[in-house]
Design a protein around this motif. Structure first.
Motif, short mmCIF file in Angstrom:
data_model
loop_
_atom_site.label_atom_id
_atom_site.label_comp_id
_atom_site.label_asym_id
_atom_site.label_seq_id
_atom_site.Cartn_x
_atom_site.Cartn_y
_atom_site.Cartn_z
N ASN A 19 0.81 -1.56 -0.07
CA ASN A 19 -0.29 0.24 0.35
C ASN A 19 0.79 1.50 0.10
OD1 ASN A 19 -2.52 1.01 0.25
ND2 ASN A 19 -2.04 1.85 2.52
N PHE A 20 1.77 1.14 0.71
CA PHE A 20 2.84 2.36 0.88
C PHE A 20 3.98 2.80 -0.06
CE2 PHE A 20 0.42 2.13 4.69
CZ PHE A 20 -0.89 3.36 4.69
N PHE A 21 4.02 1.88 -0.45
CA PHE A 21 5.10 1.66 -1.69
C PHE A 21 5.07 1.58 -3.33
CE2 PHE A 21 7.44 0.86 2.02
CZ PHE A 21 9.09 1.11 2.01
N GLY A 45 3.31 10.89 0.89
CA GLY A 45 2.51 10.69 2.24
C GLY A 45 3.18 11.55 3.59
N SER A 46 3.11 11.82 4.71
CA SER A 46 3.22 12.41 6.04
C SER A 46 4.75 10.40 6.29
CB SER A 46 2.33 11.61 7.01
OG SER A 46 2.83 11.95 8.03
N ASN A 87 12.24 17.40 1.44
CA ASN A 87 10.54 17.28 1.09
C ASN A 87 9.65 16.14 1.12
OD1 ASN A 87 10.69 19.83 -0.73
ND2 ASN A 87 12.58 19.28 -1.54
N ALA A 88 8.38 16.32 1.23
CA ALA A 88 8.43 15.29 1.69
C ALA A 88 8.14 13.81 1.00
CB ALA A 88 6.06 15.65 1.85
N ASP A 89 7.80 14.37 -0.18
CA ASP A 89 8.06 13.03 -1.47
C ASP A 89 9.49 12.99 -1.94
OD1 ASP A 89 7.77 11.62 -4.28
OD2 ASP A 89 7.67 13.49 -4.63
N LEU A 90 10.35 11.94 -1.05
CA LEU A 90 11.33 11.52 -1.69
C LEU A 90 11.37 11.40 -2.53
CD1 LEU A 90 11.86 8.93 1.87
CD2 LEU A 90 12.75 11.33 1.54
N SER A 91 10.60 10.97 -3.77
CA SER A 91 11.07 10.55 -5.11
C SER A 91 11.08 11.82 -5.70
CB SER A 91 9.67 10.50 -5.68
OG SER A 91 8.99 11.53 -6.08
N GLY A 92 11.27 13.18 -5.00
CA GLY A 92 11.80 14.03 -5.43
C GLY A 92 10.52 15.01 -6.99
N LEU A 108 8.26 18.65 11.58
CA LEU A 108 8.03 17.00 11.75
C LEU A 108 8.39 16.16 10.51
CD1 LEU A 108 5.94 15.55 13.24
CD2 LEU A 108 3.80 15.02 12.46
N THR A 109 8.31 16.51 9.28
CA THR A 109 9.34 15.70 8.45
C THR A 109 10.66 15.81 8.47
OG1 THR A 109 7.32 16.28 6.66
CG2 THR A 109 9.58 16.13 5.66
N GLN A 110 11.24 17.09 8.47
CA GLN A 110 12.65 16.74 8.90
C GLN A 110 13.02 15.79 10.27
OE1 GLN A 110 13.65 18.47 6.56
NE2 GLN A 110 11.65 18.88 5.99
N GLY A 111 12.16 15.71 11.03
CA GLY A 111 12.33 14.59 12.12
C GLY A 111 12.06 12.95 11.92
#
Length: 109
Positions: free
Chosen positions: A11-13, A30-31, A78-83, A93-96
């Motif tokens: 679901n998440f990948f 996502g989060s 960024n929250a989207d690791l794909s760029g 919260l994202t950076q943590g």
């Protein structure tokens, strides 16, 4: 636990082709805070069953994100690791979450 892990992974990948042409499984946008919590569960399962499948997927997504999902000026993620998308504002919260995931992987691998 294995069924929940596989369902979460499905679901998440998502399949992703890197800029160099390699195929990896990428975390869906996502989060990242939620993803960090999901990694905790995958890490616990890995310590029991030794299956690196989910840990490897996280590692590859984070490695890709290191070079493709960070702000050039600040180095923040960024929250989207794909760029594929960038955030106008970077959330603490994202950076943590990123810090936690890198730290957890460094202990596991």
């Amino acid at each position: 636990a294995k069924q929940v892990a596989e369902a979460s992974y499905s679901n998440f990948f998502e399949p992703f082709t890197t800029t160099s042409g390699s195929s990896i499984m990428m975390l869906k946008q996502g989060s990242l805070w939620f993803h960090a919590i999901m990694l905790r569960g995958f890490a616990d399962l890995y310590l029991v069953d030794g299956n690196k499948k989910y840990i490897t997927a996280f590692k590859q997504a984070l490695e890709y994100g290191w070079t493709n999902a960070r702000d050039e000026e600040t180095g923040l993620f960024n929250a989207d690791l794909s760029g594929r998308t960038t955030d106008e504002k970077k959330e603490l919260l994202t950076q943590g979450a990123i810090i936690e995931m890198y730290a957890r992987l460094s202990v596991l691998l």
